[in-house]
Write an enzyme that holds these catalytic residues in place. Structure first.
Site, PDB file in Angstrom:
ATOM      1  N   SER A 118       0.831  -1.216   0.000  1.00 29.34           N
ATOM      2  CA  SER A 118       0.000   0.000   0.000  1.00 29.34           C
ATOM      3  C   SER A 118       0.853   1.248   0.000  1.00 29.34           C
ATOM      4  CB  SER A 118      -0.858   0.023   1.266  1.00 29.34           C
ATOM      5  OG  SER A 118      -1.732  -1.054   1.277  1.00 29.34           O
ATOM      6  N   HIS A 139      -0.223  -2.198  -7.333  1.00 36.26           N
ATOM      7  CA  HIS A 139      -1.038  -1.969  -6.145  1.00 36.26           C
ATOM      8  C   HIS A 139      -2.520  -2.033  -6.475  1.00 36.26           C
ATOM      9  CE1 HIS A 139      -2.481   1.089  -2.924  1.00 36.26           C
ATOM     10  NE2 HIS A 139      -2.575  -0.134  -2.474  1.00 36.26           N
ATOM     11  N   GLU A 151      -2.677   0.809  -9.143  1.00 32.65           N
ATOM     12  CA  GLU A 151      -1.603   1.816  -9.151  1.00 32.65           C
ATOM     13  C   GLU A 151      -0.313   1.092  -9.501  1.00 32.65           C
ATOM     14  OE1 GLU A 151      -1.511   3.382  -5.143  1.00 32.65           O
ATOM     15  OE2 GLU A 151      -1.682   5.420  -5.883  1.00 32.65           O
ATOM     16  N   ASN A 189      -3.172   6.103  -1.172  1.00 31.09           N
ATOM     17  CA  ASN A 189      -3.059   6.078   0.289  1.00 31.09           C
ATOM     18  C   ASN A 189      -2.407   7.324   0.853  1.00 31.09           C
ATOM     19  OD1 ASN A 189      -4.405   3.674   0.644  1.00 31.09           O
ATOM     20  ND2 ASN A 189      -2.597   2.503   0.080  1.00 31.09           N
TER      21      ASN A 189
HETATM   22  C1  LIG Z   1      -5.616   0.264   1.482  1.00 33.15           C
HETATM   23  C2  LIG Z   1      -5.016   0.234   0.160  1.00 33.15           C
HETATM   24  O1  LIG Z   1      -3.856  -0.058  -0.011  1.00 33.15           O
HETATM   25  C3  LIG Z   1      -5.808   0.639  -1.046  1.00 33.15           C
HETATM   26  C4  LIG Z   1      -7.289   0.427  -0.958  1.00 33.15           C
HETATM   27  O2  LIG Z   1      -7.802  -0.594  -1.302  1.00 33.15           O
HETATM   28  S1  LIG Z   1      -8.222   1.738  -0.332  1.00 33.15           S
HETATM   29  C5  LIG Z   1      -9.847   1.105  -0.316  1.00 33.15           C
HETATM   30  C6  LIG Z   1     -10.457   1.133  -1.702  1.00 33.15           C
HETATM   31  N1  LIG Z   1     -11.802   0.565  -1.652  1.00 33.15           N
HETATM   32  C7  LIG Z   1     -12.894   1.312  -1.388  1.00 33.15           C
HETATM   33  O3  LIG Z   1     -12.811   2.524  -1.237  1.00 33.15           O
HETATM   34  C8  LIG Z   1     -14.182   0.540  -1.318  1.00 33.15           C
HETATM   35  C9  LIG Z   1     -15.341   1.472  -1.042  1.00 33.15           C
HETATM   36  N2  LIG Z   1     -16.571   0.656  -1.016  1.00 33.15           N
HETATM   37  C10 LIG Z   1     -17.193   0.270  -2.158  1.00 33.15           C
HETATM   38  O4  LIG Z   1     -16.797   0.591  -3.247  1.00 33.15           O
HETATM   39  C11 LIG Z   1     -18.418  -0.582  -2.030  1.00 33.15           C
HETATM   40  O5  LIG Z   1     -18.942  -0.460  -0.728  1.00 33.15           O
HETATM   41  C12 LIG Z   1     -18.099  -2.071  -2.307  1.00 33.15           C
HETATM   42  C13 LIG Z   1     -17.666  -2.255  -3.760  1.00 33.15           C
HETATM   43  C14 LIG Z   1     -17.013  -2.586  -1.394  1.00 33.15           C
HETATM   44  C15 LIG Z   1     -19.325  -2.890  -2.096  1.00 33.15           C
HETATM   45  O6  LIG Z   1     -20.274  -2.271  -2.941  1.00 33.15           O
HETATM   46  P1  LIG Z   1     -21.770  -2.684  -2.762  1.00 33.15           P
HETATM   47  O7  LIG Z   1     -22.573  -2.010  -3.801  1.00 33.15           O
HETATM   48  O8  LIG Z   1     -22.164  -2.500  -1.333  1.00 33.15           O
HETATM   49  O9  LIG Z   1     -21.659  -4.212  -3.090  1.00 33.15           O
HETATM   50  P2  LIG Z   1     -22.653  -5.314  -2.652  1.00 33.15           P
HETATM   51  O10 LIG Z   1     -22.823  -6.228  -3.794  1.00 33.15           O
HETATM   52  O11 LIG Z   1     -23.863  -4.699  -2.023  1.00 33.15           O
HETATM   53  O12 LIG Z   1     -21.825  -6.104  -1.540  1.00 33.15           O
HETATM   54  C16 LIG Z   1     -21.591  -5.567  -0.342  1.00 33.15           C
HETATM   55  C17 LIG Z   1     -20.673  -6.595   0.321  1.00 33.15           C
HETATM   56  O13 LIG Z   1     -19.997  -7.405  -0.616  1.00 33.15           O
HETATM   57  C18 LIG Z   1     -18.610  -7.042  -0.726  1.00 33.15           C
HETATM   58  N3  LIG Z   1     -18.290  -7.173  -2.120  1.00 33.15           N
HETATM   59  C19 LIG Z   1     -19.079  -6.806  -3.134  1.00 33.15           C
HETATM   60  N4  LIG Z   1     -18.584  -7.303  -4.278  1.00 33.15           N
HETATM   61  C20 LIG Z   1     -17.457  -7.994  -3.952  1.00 33.15           C
HETATM   62  C21 LIG Z   1     -16.488  -8.751  -4.682  1.00 33.15           C
HETATM   63  N5  LIG Z   1     -16.651  -8.970  -5.982  1.00 33.15           N
HETATM   64  N6  LIG Z   1     -15.441  -9.274  -4.034  1.00 33.15           N
HETATM   65  C22 LIG Z   1     -15.312  -9.098  -2.730  1.00 33.15           C
HETATM   66  N7  LIG Z   1     -16.203  -8.435  -1.958  1.00 33.15           N
HETATM   67  C23 LIG Z   1     -17.266  -7.905  -2.583  1.00 33.15           C
HETATM   68  C24 LIG Z   1     -18.572  -5.732  -0.058  1.00 33.15           C
HETATM   69  O14 LIG Z   1     -17.329  -5.473   0.498  1.00 33.15           O
HETATM   70  C25 LIG Z   1     -19.571  -5.975   1.090  1.00 33.15           C
HETATM   71  O15 LIG Z   1     -19.040  -6.956   1.972  1.00 33.15           O
HETATM   72  P3  LIG Z   1     -19.985  -7.800   2.928  1.00 33.15           P
HETATM   73  O16 LIG Z   1     -20.939  -8.583   2.024  1.00 33.15           O
HETATM   74  O17 LIG Z   1     -19.132  -8.752   3.686  1.00 33.15           O
HETATM   75  O18 LIG Z   1     -20.682  -6.779   3.786  1.00 33.15           O
HETATM   76  N1  LIG Z   2      -6.459  -4.252   2.987  1.00 33.70           N
HETATM   77  C1  LIG Z   2      -6.544  -3.449   1.953  1.00 33.70           C
HETATM   78  O1  LIG Z   2      -7.565  -2.766   1.730  1.00 33.70           O
HETATM   79  C2  LIG Z   2      -5.387  -3.340   1.029  1.00 33.70           C
HETATM   80  C3  LIG Z   2      -4.138  -3.840   1.392  1.00 33.70           C
HETATM   81  N2  LIG Z   2      -3.085  -3.736   0.503  1.00 33.70           N
HETATM   82  C4  LIG Z   2      -1.778  -4.301   0.833  1.00 33.70           C
HETATM   83  O2  LIG Z   2      -1.813  -5.699   0.551  1.00 33.70           O
HETATM   84  C5  LIG Z   2      -0.984  -6.396   1.478  1.00 33.70           C
HETATM   85  C6  LIG Z   2      -1.818  -7.435   2.195  1.00 33.70           C
HETATM   86  O3  LIG Z   2      -2.867  -6.749   2.854  1.00 33.70           O
HETATM   87  P1  LIG Z   2      -4.157  -7.578   3.329  1.00 33.70           P
HETATM   88  O4  LIG Z   2      -4.470  -8.641   2.353  1.00 33.70           O
HETATM   89  O5  LIG Z   2      -5.201  -6.590   3.706  1.00 33.70           O
HETATM   90  O6  LIG Z   2      -3.582  -8.259   4.654  1.00 33.70           O
HETATM   91  P2  LIG Z   2      -4.192  -9.501   5.409  1.00 33.70           P
HETATM   92  O7  LIG Z   2      -3.843  -9.333   6.842  1.00 33.70           O
HETATM   93  O8  LIG Z   2      -5.617  -9.717   5.011  1.00 33.70           O
HETATM   94  O9  LIG Z   2      -3.361 -10.690   4.762  1.00 33.70           O
HETATM   95  C7  LIG Z   2      -1.965 -10.770   4.950  1.00 33.70           C
HETATM   96  C8  LIG Z   2      -1.624 -12.185   4.577  1.00 33.70           C
HETATM   97  O10 LIG Z   2      -0.208 -12.348   4.628  1.00 33.70           O
HETATM   98  C9  LIG Z   2       0.042 -13.579   5.280  1.00 33.70           C
HETATM   99  N3  LIG Z   2       1.401 -13.645   5.821  1.00 33.70           N
HETATM  100  C10 LIG Z   2       1.902 -13.086   6.933  1.00 33.70           C
HETATM  101  N4  LIG Z   2       3.196 -13.418   7.066  1.00 33.70           N
HETATM  102  C11 LIG Z   2       3.498 -14.210   5.997  1.00 33.70           C
HETATM  103  C12 LIG Z   2       4.673 -14.883   5.565  1.00 33.70           C
HETATM  104  N5  LIG Z   2       5.796 -14.807   6.280  1.00 33.70           N
HETATM  105  N6  LIG Z   2       4.627 -15.608   4.436  1.00 33.70           N
HETATM  106  C13 LIG Z   2       3.479 -15.694   3.742  1.00 33.70           C
HETATM  107  N7  LIG Z   2       2.325 -15.103   4.095  1.00 33.70           N
HETATM  108  C14 LIG Z   2       2.359 -14.354   5.208  1.00 33.70           C
HETATM  109  C15 LIG Z   2      -1.001 -13.606   6.366  1.00 33.70           C
HETATM  110  O11 LIG Z   2      -1.118 -14.924   6.859  1.00 33.70           O
HETATM  111  P3  LIG Z   2      -1.414 -15.071   8.420  1.00 33.70           P
HETATM  112  O12 LIG Z   2      -2.725 -14.362   8.667  1.00 33.70           O
HETATM  113  O13 LIG Z   2      -1.473 -16.540   8.617  1.00 33.70           O
HETATM  114  O14 LIG Z   2      -0.263 -14.388   9.128  1.00 33.70           O
HETATM  115  C16 LIG Z   2      -2.215 -13.171   5.586  1.00 33.70           C
HETATM  116  O15 LIG Z   2      -2.776 -14.271   4.919  1.00 33.70           O
HETATM  117  C17 LIG Z   2      -0.375  -5.354   2.398  1.00 33.70           C
HETATM  118  O16 LIG Z   2       0.863  -4.953   1.897  1.00 33.70           O
HETATM  119  C18 LIG Z   2      -1.391  -4.205   2.293  1.00 33.70           C
HETATM  120  O17 LIG Z   2      -0.815  -2.957   2.575  1.00 33.70           O
HETATM  121  C19 LIG Z   2      -3.227  -3.170  -0.746  1.00 33.70           C
HETATM  122  C20 LIG Z   2      -4.455  -2.685  -1.130  1.00 33.70           C
HETATM  123  C21 LIG Z   2      -5.607  -2.702  -0.263  1.00 33.70           C
END
Ligand SMILES: CC(=O)CC(=O)SCCNC(=O)CCNC(=O)[C@H](O)C(C)(C)COP(=O)(O)OP(=O)(O)OC[C@H]1O[C@@H](n2cnc3c(N)ncnc32)[C@H](O)[C@@H]1OP(=O)(O)O
Ligand SMILES: NC(=O)C1=CN([C@@H]2O[C@H](COP(=O)(O)OP(=O)(O)OC[C@H]3O[C@@H](n4cnc5c(N)ncnc54)[C@H](OP(=O)(O)O)[C@@H]3O)[C@@H](O)[C@H]2O)C=CC1
Length: 281
Positions: A118, A139, A151, A189
């Site tokens: 991320s 990403h 990304e 992010n």
């Molecule tokens: C952190 C990082 O490094 C980068 C990032 O990812 S930042 C985060 C970026 N993502 C966002 O901003 C997501 C914002 N949220 C959304 O776009 C929407 O709420 C969503 C797409 C997640 C769900 O949209 P929605 O119209 O509510 O979908 P819907 O069909 O009603 O389903 C809702 C549920 O299904 C999930 N979902 C929907 N389609 C999905 C799919 N194909 N795969 C996985 N989960 C899915 C939703 O997460 C939600 O989960 P729960 O069922 O467990 O509550």
């Molecule tokens: N969450 C998000 O919305 C997003 C996250 N990311 C990035 O993606 C990456 C994963 O995030 P996310 O999937 O949310 O994290 P999770 O915590 O859901 O998953 C992390 C996974 O890595 C595994 N793991 C930990 N240590 C090891 C190891 N030594 N060898 C192999 N597997 C290992 C964990 O296993 P165990 O649980 O058994 O330790 C777990 O299955 C991070 O870099 C995060 O920043 C990018 C975009 C969006």
């Protein structure tokens, strides 16, 4: 041609990446250290494929063949003949560097080593390998099957050939690419997580309740999820890890993590994946 891809880390993101690769008829080797995590990942992929079939995005008759393309393993050596590896383990730099050191000695020469990190700079990850020209940031966004964006981040040494192959894979997956320079947090992010951190500060300082903070941002700015719901969805550990990467990377106090976020992570309230975050699931 990228025909076989190793995915490391079978969590939310790794399983989503395996899902979208397998749908595009790419062989996937999904690696994790925990058996139960692998089983959970495959079950989640099947559930999400069925969800997509209901929306007509995937032909339900093809689901068994798609799942057959995903081979799970706890042995990293099983990735040796992959054309590319995509790392998606926990957002912890020391862990990622260790994974890339191992990958460099296992995956065939010429293969691309990508990180789904991320926020952690790609140049630093590439520097622990003997193939920095083959290392790139790819990403994906959560949930991977739904979010259109990938990304792409080049490290200082990433070659044009590696970038072009990655861009071609993004297109093959039906995703849109945004290109970011290799600075902490990249684009999404750098902007999103400070907003989530600010929502945590609003809660911490008593500006409003969890529900009203999310309601205000959902109905006030048309975001599909309020910031605290989104934090639970991403994972509070991941949000905190990103804030720390921004804080360390820019040495700017505006990126200091909210003390409440720190405490919640210390308590194990990691969000949806732990059954409890700002909300209880
Ligand atoms: C952190 C990082 O490094 C980068 C990032 O990812 S930042 C985060 C970026 N993502 C966002 O901003 C997501 C914002 N949220 C959304 O776009 C929407 O709420 C969503 C797409 C997640 C769900 O949209 P929605 O119209 O509510 O979908 P819907 O069909 O009603 O389903 C809702 C549920 O299904 C999930 N979902 C929907 N389609 C999905 C799919 N194909 N795969 C996985 N989960 C899915 C939703 O997460 C939600 O989960 P729960 O069922 O467990 O509550
Ligand atoms: N969450 C998000 O919305 C997003 C996250 N990311 C990035 O993606 C990456 C994963 O995030 P996310 O999937 O949310 O994290 P999770 O915590 O859901 O998953 C992390 C996974 O890595 C595994 N793991 C930990 N240590 C090891 C190891 N030594 N060898 C192999 N597997 C290992 C964990 O296993 P165990 O649980 O058994 O330790 C777990 O299955 C991070 O870099 C995060 O920043 C990018 C975009 C969006």
């Amino acid at each position: 041609m990228i025909k076989k891809v190793g995915v490391l880390g079978a969590g939310q993101m790794g399983s989503g990446i395996a899902h979208v690769l397998a749908v595009q008829e790419i062989e996937v080797v999904l690696f994790d250290i925990a058996e139960d995590q692998l089983a959970k990942a495959v079950a989640g992929i099947e559930k999400n494929l069925e969800r997509q079939a209901k929306k007509g995005e995937v032909d339900s008759a093809s689901i068994p063949a798609i799942l057959k393309r995903i081979h799970t393993t706890k042995v990293m050596g099983d990735l040796s003949d992959c054309d590319m590896a995509i790392e998606a383990v926990t957002e912890r730099e020391t862990l990622k560097l260790d994974i890339f050191r191992q990958l460099d000695g296992i995956v065939k020469k010429g293969a691309i080593l990508a990180s789904n990190t991320s926020s952690i700079p790609i140049t630093r990850i590439a520097a622990v390998t003997g193939r920095p020209d083959k290392v790139i940031g790819m990403h994906f966004m959560n949930p991977v099957p739904v979010m259109k964006l990938v990304e792409v981040i080049r490290g200082l040494a990433t070659s044009d050939e590696t970038f072009d192959a990655t861009a071609a894979l993004v297109a093959k997956l039906g995703k849109e690419m945004a290109v970011s320079a290799d600075y902490p947090g990249f684009i999404v992010n750098r902007i999103l997580i400070p907003m989530i951190n600010e929502a945590a500060f609003a809660l911490f300082e008593g500006v409003a309740t969890v529900e009203d903070i999310d309601k205000a941002m959902k109905l006030g700015t048309n975001q599909p999820m309020g910031p605290l719901t989104l934090a639970d969805f991403i994972g509070l550990d991941t949000c905190l890890a990103i804030m720390n990467v921004l804080y360390e990377g820019f040495k700017d106090t505006k990126y200091r993590p909210c003390p409440l976020l720190v405490k919640m992570v210390e308590a194990g309230y990691l969000g949806k994946k732990a059954g409890r975050g700002f909300y209880t699931y």
